[in-house]
Design an enzyme around this catalytic site. Structure first.
Site, PDB file in Angstrom:
ATOM      1  N   SER A   1      16.144  -6.922  28.493  1.00 28.32           N
ATOM      2  CA  SER A   1      16.025  -5.787  27.560  1.00 28.32           C
ATOM      3  C   SER A   1      17.068  -4.698  27.832  1.00 28.32           C
ATOM      4  O   SER A   1      17.171  -3.725  27.089  1.00 28.32           O
ATOM      5  CB  SER A   1      14.620  -5.186  27.645  1.00 28.32           C
ATOM      6  OG  SER A   1      14.400  -4.681  28.954  1.00 28.32           O
ATOM      7  N   ASN A   2      17.840  -4.829  28.903  1.00 31.75           N
ATOM      8  CA  ASN A   2      18.902  -3.853  29.197  1.00 31.75           C
ATOM      9  C   ASN A   2      20.183  -4.129  28.412  1.00 31.75           C
ATOM     10  O   ASN A   2      21.010  -3.242  28.198  1.00 31.75           O
ATOM     11  CB  ASN A   2      19.310  -3.906  30.679  1.00 31.75           C
ATOM     12  CG  ASN A   2      18.191  -3.610  31.654  1.00 31.75           C
ATOM     13  OD1 ASN A   2      18.167  -4.156  32.741  1.00 31.75           O
ATOM     14  ND2 ASN A   2      17.250  -2.750  31.274  1.00 31.75           N
TER      15      ASN A   2
ATOM     16  N   ARG B   1      22.315  -2.242  25.506  1.00 32.83           N
ATOM     17  CA  ARG B   1      22.877  -0.890  25.677  1.00 32.83           C
ATOM     18  C   ARG B   1      23.591  -0.691  27.004  1.00 32.83           C
ATOM     19  O   ARG B   1      24.014   0.417  27.307  1.00 32.83           O
ATOM     20  CB  ARG B   1      21.762   0.163  25.541  1.00 32.83           C
ATOM     21  CG  ARG B   1      20.751   0.153  26.682  1.00 32.83           C
ATOM     22  CD  ARG B   1      19.638   1.169  26.428  1.00 32.83           C
ATOM     23  NE  ARG B   1      18.736   1.330  27.561  1.00 32.83           N
ATOM     24  CZ  ARG B   1      17.819   0.428  27.947  1.00 32.83           C
ATOM     25  NH1 ARG B   1      17.689  -0.706  27.307  1.00 32.83           N
ATOM     26  NH2 ARG B   1      17.052   0.681  28.980  1.00 32.83           N
TER      27      ARG B   1
ATOM     28  N   CYS C   1      22.408  25.917  36.022  1.00 32.44           N
ATOM     29  CA  CYS C   1      22.112  24.546  36.447  1.00 32.44           C
ATOM     30  C   CYS C   1      21.105  23.915  35.481  1.00 32.44           C
ATOM     31  O   CYS C   1      20.627  24.548  34.542  1.00 32.44           O
ATOM     32  CB  CYS C   1      21.613  24.529  37.892  1.00 32.44           C
ATOM     33  SG  CYS C   1      19.880  24.958  38.115  1.00 32.44           S
TER      34      CYS C   1
ATOM     35  N   CYS D   1      17.922  25.775  35.441  1.00 30.37           N
ATOM     36  CA  CYS D   1      18.031  27.022  34.678  1.00 30.37           C
ATOM     37  C   CYS D   1      17.805  26.737  33.187  1.00 30.37           C
ATOM     38  O   CYS D   1      17.173  27.513  32.477  1.00 30.37           O
ATOM     39  CB  CYS D   1      19.416  27.649  34.834  1.00 30.37           C
ATOM     40  SG  CYS D   1      19.819  28.309  36.459  1.00 30.37           S
TER      41      CYS D   1
ATOM     42  N   CYS E   1      13.155   5.785  27.115  1.00 31.36           N
ATOM     43  CA  CYS E   1      13.769   4.833  26.181  1.00 31.36           C
ATOM     44  C   CYS E   1      12.819   3.676  25.877  1.00 31.36           C
ATOM     45  O   CYS E   1      12.822   3.129  24.785  1.00 31.36           O
ATOM     46  CB  CYS E   1      15.087   4.305  26.735  1.00 31.36           C
ATOM     47  SG  CYS E   1      16.391   5.532  26.711  1.00 31.36           S
TER      48      CYS E   1
ATOM     49  N   CYS F   1      15.599  30.949  39.460  1.00 34.03           N
ATOM     50  CA  CYS F   1      15.708  29.481  39.437  1.00 34.03           C
ATOM     51  C   CYS F   1      15.358  28.915  40.816  1.00 34.03           C
ATOM     52  O   CYS F   1      15.926  29.348  41.826  1.00 34.03           O
ATOM     53  CB  CYS F   1      17.115  29.053  39.038  1.00 34.03           C
ATOM     54  SG  CYS F   1      17.332  27.265  39.074  1.00 34.03           S
TER      55      CYS F   1
ATOM     56  N   CYS G   1      18.839  26.984  42.056  1.00 31.24           N
ATOM     57  CA  CYS G   1      20.169  27.572  42.313  1.00 31.24           C
ATOM     58  C   CYS G   1      20.164  29.066  42.624  1.00 31.24           C
ATOM     59  O   CYS G   1      21.220  29.623  42.921  1.00 31.24           O
ATOM     60  CB  CYS G   1      21.128  27.284  41.155  1.00 31.24           C
ATOM     61  SG  CYS G   1      20.892  28.307  39.695  1.00 31.24           S
TER      62      CYS G   1
END
Ligand SMILES: [Zn+2]
Lengths: 285, 55
Positions: free
Chosen positions: A106-107, A110, A208, A211, A223, A280, A283
């Site tokens: 199934s990979n 893509r 980041c 953030c 997915c 944050c 960061c």
């Protein structure tokens, strides 16, 4: 073949003597011929990378910065395929790949680094084999582990750039935290259904990932749940590769303090501004 | 490839220095001076002999 290589040698000789003439206006005639400027890129590298070297701002120095760079790609799936292929093709010197999965059928729609005969093979090994075929000059380092909060710092430390091609918020937050702690530049990316995003982060200088997304969205789908088309992931991975090459070569500024939101139905690209948060958890401070 | 090699040779020079290149007759004769001018350098052409002053 011999014709074209003798022509190449002719060009090269012409350049070397011209460069000598230019740099030494009054050469001593009895002086033995010598190489004035040591070639920084080899002849083979100049040929391999000629289509990017011909870009006005893509200098030999930029190409050497790429050759000297060490990049960690987190994940060896749909986003990582274009990222790793384009980075290896472009001549990034060292590419690490982190993924603990094996190739599943199934990979394949893509993840163009993996082919049907690779079913059951660890993704990092399957990917490494293709990347070594693509560019034998690049050092590929496969790590068959799942990146998590306990090992993230050790994996990202010492890298010049991390490209997050993982498929879960948990991994993204772990990568973001580790890059903030280690001060390693990061390119985040994600794609699911008909949308995706890319975000470039210079830790403690620009916003980041935490953030921008302090908590995991409640409606986040994978997915496997929401589905995805191969080229949809390909677009986002390709954009991550592009941002990476801008950053590594220092030729063009990446998009900072913002993320790029991509709508793959309308084909609209939207810049969404983000600012560093004083509180944050990754960061700030 | 001729222009790529010329471009790299120019990058190794300081501004105002001159590069003299002899190109093979053919495509490079037009491509090299055109690309060099597009890059902002000063170019003089004498047949297949091209003088480029780095901008
Ligand atoms: Zn932050």
């Amino acid at each position: 073949m011999s014709d074209s290589s003798s022509r190449r040698n002719f060009f090269r000789g012409a350049f070397q003597s011209a460069a000598r003439a230019a740099l030494r206006p009054d050469p001593e005639p009895e002086e033995p011929p010598e190489e004035v400027v040591a070639p920084l890129l080899s002849e083979a590298e100049i040929e391999r990378y000629s289509r990017q070297l011909v870009l006005p701002d893509w200098t030999e120095e930029a190409q050497i910065r790429l050759r000297d760079a060490s990049v960690l790609v987190v994940g060896a799936g749909a986003l990582a395929a274009p990222v790793a292929l384009y980075l290896a093709g472009a001549g990034v010197g060292r590419i690490g790949l982190v993924d603990d999965d094996v190739v599943e059928i199934s990979n394949l729609h893509r993840q163009p680094l993996h082919f049907t005969p690779d079913l059951g093979v660890p993704k990092v090994e399957s990917a490494a084999a293709k990347l070594r075929f693509l560019n034998p000059d690049v050092i590929i380092e496969p790590y068959q582990v799942r990146l998590d909060a306990t090992n993230a710092l050790g994996l990202v430390e010492g890298q010049d750039l991390v490209i997050d091609c993982s498929d879960s918020f948990e991994t993204r937050y772990a990568v973001n935290r580790a890059c903030c702690d280690a001060g390693v530049d990061l390119i985040e990316g994600g794609a699911v259904g008909w949308s995706g995003l890319v975000m470039t982060i210079l830790p403690r200088a620009t916003a980041c990932y935490r953030c921008a997304f302090p908590v995991e969205p409640e409606d986040a789908q994978s997915c496997a749940e929401a589905g995805i088309l191969g080229p949809a992931a390909g677009v986002l991975g390709t954009l991550q590769a592009l941002e990476a090459l801008k950053l590594l070569s220092s030729t063009q500024p990446p998009l900072l303090d913002a993320f790029l939101s991509v709508d793959l139905v309308s084909l609209e690209f939207t810049h969404v501004s983000v600012h560093r948060r004083g509180d944050c958890s990754d960061c700030a401070g | 490839m001729t222009w790529v090699r010329t471009k790299l040779a120019l990058e190794r020079l300081a501004v105002g220095e001159t590069l003299e290149v002899t190109v093979p007759a053919g495509e490079a004769e037009t491509n090299v001076p055109r690309s060099a001018r597009e890059a902002g350098h000063t170019v003089t052409v004498d047949g297949t002999h091209i003088r480029i002053v780095r901008a």
